[in-house]
Design a protein around this motif. Sequence first.
Motif, PDB file in Angstrom:
ATOM      1  N   ASP A 209       0.188  -4.312   3.257  1.00 38.12           N
ATOM      2  CA  ASP A 209      -1.165  -3.979   3.703  1.00 38.12           C
ATOM      3  C   ASP A 209      -1.331  -4.368   5.168  1.00 38.12           C
ATOM      4  O   ASP A 209      -1.219  -5.532   5.536  1.00 38.12           O
ATOM      5  CB  ASP A 209      -2.171  -4.745   2.833  1.00 38.12           C
ATOM      6  CG  ASP A 209      -3.588  -4.266   3.062  1.00 38.12           C
ATOM      7  OD1 ASP A 209      -3.847  -3.645   4.109  1.00 38.12           O
ATOM      8  OD2 ASP A 209      -4.436  -4.520   2.194  1.00 38.12           O
ATOM      9  N   ARG A 210      -1.600  -3.359   5.989  1.00 38.21           N
ATOM     10  CA  ARG A 210      -1.633  -3.589   7.437  1.00 38.21           C
ATOM     11  C   ARG A 210      -2.895  -4.294   7.897  1.00 38.21           C
ATOM     12  O   ARG A 210      -2.968  -4.758   9.013  1.00 38.21           O
ATOM     13  CB  ARG A 210      -1.489  -2.256   8.171  1.00 38.21           C
ATOM     14  CG  ARG A 210      -0.129  -1.652   7.986  1.00 38.21           C
ATOM     15  CD  ARG A 210      -0.065  -0.230   8.425  1.00 38.21           C
ATOM     16  NE  ARG A 210      -0.758   0.651   7.511  1.00 38.21           N
ATOM     17  CZ  ARG A 210      -0.863   1.965   7.669  1.00 38.21           C
ATOM     18  NH1 ARG A 210      -0.328   2.525   8.724  1.00 38.21           N
ATOM     19  NH2 ARG A 210      -1.500   2.710   6.801  1.00 38.21           N
TER      20      ARG A 210
ATOM     21  N   VAL B  22       0.855  -1.176   0.000  1.00 38.52           N
ATOM     22  CA  VAL B  22       0.000   0.000   0.000  1.00 38.52           C
ATOM     23  C   VAL B  22       0.898   1.235   0.000  1.00 38.52           C
ATOM     24  O   VAL B  22       1.887   1.278   0.735  1.00 38.52           O
ATOM     25  CB  VAL B  22      -0.892  -0.002   1.266  1.00 38.52           C
ATOM     26  CG1 VAL B  22      -1.606   1.328   1.421  1.00 38.52           C
ATOM     27  CG2 VAL B  22      -1.888  -1.147   1.215  1.00 38.52           C
ATOM     28  N   ARG B  23       0.545   2.179  -0.873  1.00 33.99           N
ATOM     29  CA  ARG B  23       1.261   3.461  -0.843  1.00 33.99           C
ATOM     30  C   ARG B  23       0.236   4.575  -0.601  1.00 33.99           C
ATOM     31  O   ARG B  23      -0.765   4.675  -1.322  1.00 33.99           O
ATOM     32  CB  ARG B  23       1.966   3.702  -2.174  1.00 33.99           C
ATOM     33  CG  ARG B  23       2.895   4.921  -2.154  1.00 33.99           C
ATOM     34  CD  ARG B  23       3.172   5.449  -3.558  1.00 33.99           C
ATOM     35  NE  ARG B  23       3.639   4.419  -4.468  1.00 33.99           N
ATOM     36  CZ  ARG B  23       4.918   4.095  -4.667  1.00 33.99           C
ATOM     37  NH1 ARG B  23       5.862   4.725  -4.018  1.00 33.99           N
ATOM     38  NH2 ARG B  23       5.248   3.160  -5.534  1.00 33.99           N
ATOM     39  N   THR B  24       0.479   5.349   0.458  1.00 39.38           N
ATOM     40  CA  THR B  24      -0.333   6.537   0.712  1.00 39.38           C
ATOM     41  C   THR B  24       0.645   7.694   0.920  1.00 39.38           C
ATOM     42  O   THR B  24       1.861   7.508   0.818  1.00 39.38           O
ATOM     43  CB  THR B  24      -1.213   6.378   1.969  1.00 39.38           C
ATOM     44  OG1 THR B  24      -0.387   6.461   3.124  1.00 39.38           O
ATOM     45  CG2 THR B  24      -1.990   5.074   1.978  1.00 39.38           C
ATOM     46  N   LYS B  25       0.116   8.860   1.263  1.00 42.30           N
ATOM     47  CA  LYS B  25       1.013  10.001   1.503  1.00 42.30           C
ATOM     48  C   LYS B  25       1.933   9.731   2.692  1.00 42.30           C
ATOM     49  O   LYS B  25       3.027  10.262   2.782  1.00 42.30           O
ATOM     50  CB  LYS B  25       0.179  11.249   1.806  1.00 42.30           C
ATOM     51  CG  LYS B  25      -0.352  11.924   0.572  1.00 42.30           C
ATOM     52  CD  LYS B  25      -1.088  13.188   0.992  1.00 42.30           C
ATOM     53  CE  LYS B  25      -1.958  13.681  -0.139  1.00 42.30           C
ATOM     54  NZ  LYS B  25      -2.962  14.644   0.314  1.00 42.30           N
ATOM     55  N   VAL B  26       1.463   8.932   3.650  1.00 36.45           N
ATOM     56  CA  VAL B  26       2.231   8.764   4.892  1.00 36.45           C
ATOM     57  C   VAL B  26       2.706   7.337   5.143  1.00 36.45           C
ATOM     58  O   VAL B  26       3.317   7.057   6.161  1.00 36.45           O
ATOM     59  CB  VAL B  26       1.397   9.230   6.111  1.00 36.45           C
ATOM     60  CG1 VAL B  26       1.148  10.721   6.057  1.00 36.45           C
ATOM     61  CG2 VAL B  26       0.090   8.465   6.207  1.00 36.45           C
TER      62      VAL B  26
ATOM     63  N   PHE C  32       4.241   3.513   3.269  1.00 39.05           N
ATOM     64  CA  PHE C  32       4.547   2.587   2.186  1.00 39.05           C
ATOM     65  C   PHE C  32       4.926   1.267   2.840  1.00 39.05           C
ATOM     66  O   PHE C  32       5.862   1.205   3.638  1.00 39.05           O
ATOM     67  CB  PHE C  32       5.708   3.095   1.314  1.00 39.05           C
ATOM     68  CG  PHE C  32       6.056   2.140   0.211  1.00 39.05           C
ATOM     69  CD1 PHE C  32       5.352   2.160  -0.994  1.00 39.05           C
ATOM     70  CD2 PHE C  32       7.047   1.187   0.383  1.00 39.05           C
ATOM     71  CE1 PHE C  32       5.650   1.252  -2.014  1.00 39.05           C
ATOM     72  CE2 PHE C  32       7.349   0.275  -0.625  1.00 39.05           C
ATOM     73  CZ  PHE C  32       6.655   0.316  -1.829  1.00 39.05           C
TER      74      PHE C  32
ATOM     75  N   PRO D  85      -5.096   9.596  -1.172  1.00 38.92           N
ATOM     76  CA  PRO D  85      -5.497   8.403  -1.895  1.00 38.92           C
ATOM     77  C   PRO D  85      -4.596   7.201  -1.583  1.00 38.92           C
ATOM     78  O   PRO D  85      -3.460   7.372  -1.165  1.00 38.92           O
ATOM     79  CB  PRO D  85      -5.342   8.832  -3.353  1.00 38.92           C
ATOM     80  CG  PRO D  85      -4.254   9.851  -3.317  1.00 38.92           C
ATOM     81  CD  PRO D  85      -4.402  10.579  -2.011  1.00 38.92           C
TER      82      PRO D  85
ATOM     83  N   GLU E 252      -2.820   3.744  -2.985  1.00 39.55           N
ATOM     84  CA  GLU E 252      -2.439   2.959  -4.160  1.00 39.55           C
ATOM     85  C   GLU E 252      -2.122   1.540  -3.698  1.00 39.55           C
ATOM     86  O   GLU E 252      -1.322   1.347  -2.772  1.00 39.55           O
ATOM     87  CB  GLU E 252      -1.198   3.593  -4.813  1.00 39.55           C
ATOM     88  CG  GLU E 252      -0.743   2.875  -6.062  1.00 39.55           C
ATOM     89  CD  GLU E 252       0.623   3.382  -6.557  1.00 39.55           C
ATOM     90  OE1 GLU E 252       1.160   2.763  -7.472  1.00 39.55           O
ATOM     91  OE2 GLU E 252       1.145   4.375  -6.002  1.00 39.55           O
TER      92      GLU E 252
END
Lengths: 169, 164
Positions: free
Chosen positions: A150-151, A141-145, A147, B7, B9
């Motif tokens: 998936d938790r 999962v990559r978000t702004k905060v 990487f 968002p 990804e």
Amino acid sequence: MAGELPADIAFTKLRVLLVDDNAAMRGLVRAVLGAFGCDNVFEAADAKRALSILSVEQIDVIITDWKMAPVDGLALVRHLRNPEKSSNPFIPIVMLTAYAEPSRVREARDAGVTEFLVKPFSAEQLYKRLQVIVNRPRPFVRTKVFFGPDRRRLNNEYEGPERREDAAL
Amino acid sequence: MTQRERPIEIINPPNMLKVKVGGRIAPADPAAIARAEAALAEMKEEFSDWLAEEVDKLEAALAKVQAQGLTSEAGDELFTVAHDLRGLGATYEFPLVTRMAASLSRLVETGEKRELVPVQLVEAHVGAIRAALRQNIRTDEHAVGRTLAEELETRVIALVGAPA
């Protein structure tokens, strides 16, 4: 089941980096991995040495302690999960630590560990973590905060015979 | 997943590890577990020496704390050794040592806690761990060991609170 590999065949090809400042603990984990069939074990007593090994060796799985000095295992995980700093931000990481509190598990999960294993560990627990890493890797999962893996699946660590929905993968 | 994390990804990297090992690994392999347990059993003769070495390290860390104080760097060193002992005690067939070392680790885990903690309570933990070794009290099924561990844990909770 037919088609499933026993450990002594599958694990011979795995290259594992073991990061722990306690030599006795490294010896115990190495003995267990060796019994599984995994002899390609690299050892580092600190994060700096771990990064140096990673820069020259092709490593498949990292097993790291948390409490180390001067750089702890959590900082190592954050570094490795940083796509701008790491050559392989997807590498599976097992956090093997004497920290057992739920708050610590959450912290490790938020840093990007793949699996969490509490010391004292058993051979069976380590086997389960390794097989799930190979058989059913988490999506990333990559978000702004964040990487990392998936938790949402962190507590669903065991894939036994009763869970076969992914058998075709 | 919090709102500020959107968002999102989702990435599904190819499972190269499964390709590398040659397929799916058996979800359980009792023979492999038995081999690993046998490998650990072969090391068993050394366990008491290795545990004694860890407890020696703990006592050395305590001596440094007694000289320099818990809030010095020695306090963190003591935590590191106690934390290692928490992780090793049960493997070395002394689950009681793991339990008491866990209590000590919680007591001195952070700088904030170390400012509050009386050294006497640290000494009580280290003394209890040494006594468990000396008297070969391995589990909390032993009445004296259990009472001691409970007493230490109660005092730690009273000082620093229950585990989070």
